[in-house]
Every structure is written in structure tokens, then in C-alpha cells.
Design an enzyme around this catalytic site. Structure first.
Site: not given
Length: 215
Positions: A77, A185, A187
Site C-alpha cells: 500500500c 493489503h 497482510e
């Protein structure tokens, strides 16, 4: 397995040289502040949002040093945008204000699951590193960003796009190390998401490779 270490992104407390010697690689995380437009030769406007000049002062030269050394990094990001700016590229302050673009920002309300839900396809270049790693030319991702790439920096290869043409995946051409970076994202639900898991696994392999040679 990699051992994560939080780094103070502030040149008063740490130097790029120290980081390069201490760590095997770098996860350039997302973050609410945006890269300051002065870093790519543009004037600050209200649309550019908030800034973190201390992080700019660390991450931009860190990216350039890693590219040169072959030291691995994985941009996420804001980190994706940092990689582009570090290599001389520029950013749009607000993607949703551009003609024909969708709103890539997260929903303002709802649960964490709703905010990080898979919301659009990313089309990857056939035969490119993301296609080879993920085994598909189309993947579903979340989207939680306001800014995006305007002009790619030197050696920045855009390897994946959202349906509206927004760049979503990149790498640095001819870099000796791992430089894959994404606008979404990965994660979130990294262990369970079929797109995220291979990215982190490949980053982990790159860290081990660097550590084995530079121990």
C-alpha cells in the site's frame, strides 16, 4: 520463519546504513500518512492528506539502497507507493476523483472483515513474476487506498492492474533482489488468503537467501 522487528521510521533515531546492516530485508507497510508530494516535485494540496516526513526520510533512500544491494523488500500500500516515488515516479493524490476510476478506499463503516473484504480483480501480466508466483493472471484482492501511481519511476514495471486501470502490482526491472510490491493489503488474513500466502512465502525465501550469503 522471519522474525519481525518494528523500526522507528525517524532519522533522529536510526540511519539507513544501520538498518541495512541490522536487518535482512524490509516490509514497507501501509500507513495513513502519504508520501509528501515534494518528493516527486509537486506542491502540497489538501487532497494529499497527512504526511510523515520522517518516514519519507528513511524509506525512500532505504528502497534505493536495497535495489542497488539486492537486499529484499516487500512494499504494501503506502510501501508500494514509496517504491515508485523512490525510483523517481509520481502519485495521484486521490484516485476516486479521476474520470473512470472506482473508489479504492475502504468502506468508512462496518466490521474489520467488511473493510478488508476482497473487492476487485487484479489482472497480472502473463508470464510476469506475479503470474509465476501466484499461478493465475487474475486474482481477487482487498482495496484500502486513496492515492495511486501517476507516472511509474525509472525501472518500475507495473505487473498488475485493477479493472479501472489503477496500478496494483510492481517490481523493479533488473534489480538483483526481491522487489515485489502491491497496492492492496496482503497482510490481512495472510495465512489463509491464497494470494497473500505465496507473496509472504516468497519474501521469506528472499530473506533467507540474503541471510545465507550475508551472515
Amino acid at each position: 520463519e522471519a522474525i519481525p522487528m518494528l523500526i522507528p521510521a525517524d532519522p533522529r533515531f536510526v540511519s539507513v546504513a544501520e538498518l541495512l546492516e541490522t536487518c535482512d530485508g524490509f516490509l514497507l507497510t501501509g500507513g495513513r500518512p502519504n508520501v509528501h508530494p515534494e518528493e516527486y516535485g509537486e506542491a502540497e494540496t489538501p487532497a494529499h492528506g497527512t504526511f510523515d516526513r520522517c518516514r519519507d526520510a528513511i524509506t525512500l533512500p532505504l528502497v534505493r539502497a536495497c535495489v542497488e544491494r539486492g537486499q529484499p523488500f516487500f512494499g504494501v500500500c503506502r510501501g508500494f507507493q514509496e517504491v515508485n516515488v523512490a525510483m523517481g515516479g509520481s502519485l495521484y493524490p486521490e484516485i476516486r476523483d479521476l474520470p473512470g476510476r472506482m473508489n479504492h478506499r475502504m468502506p468508512p463503516d462496518g466490521t474489520l472483515e467488511a473493510k478488508f473484504a476482497l473487492r476487485h480483480i487484479v489482472t497480472l501480466t502473463e508470464g510476469g513474476p506475479f503470474h509465476k508466483l501466484l499461478g493465475a493472471t487474475e486474482v481477487m484482492t482487498n482495496t484500502l487506498h486513496g492515492q495511486g501511481i501517476k507516472t511509474p519511476g525509472a525501472r518500475i514495471v507495473i505487473d498488475g492492474y485493477a479493472p479501472d486501470g489503477t496500478p496494483e502490482a510492481l517490481y523493479v526491472k533488473d534489480a538483483p533482489g526481491f522487489t515485489l510490491s502491491v497496492q492492496w493489503h496482503p497482510e490481512y488474513n495472510a495465512a489463509g488468503d491464497p494470494v497473500s500466502r505465496p507473496l509472504f512465502a516468497a519474501f521469506g525465501e528472499a530473506l533467507r537467501a540474503w541471510a545465507s550469503v550475508n551472515a
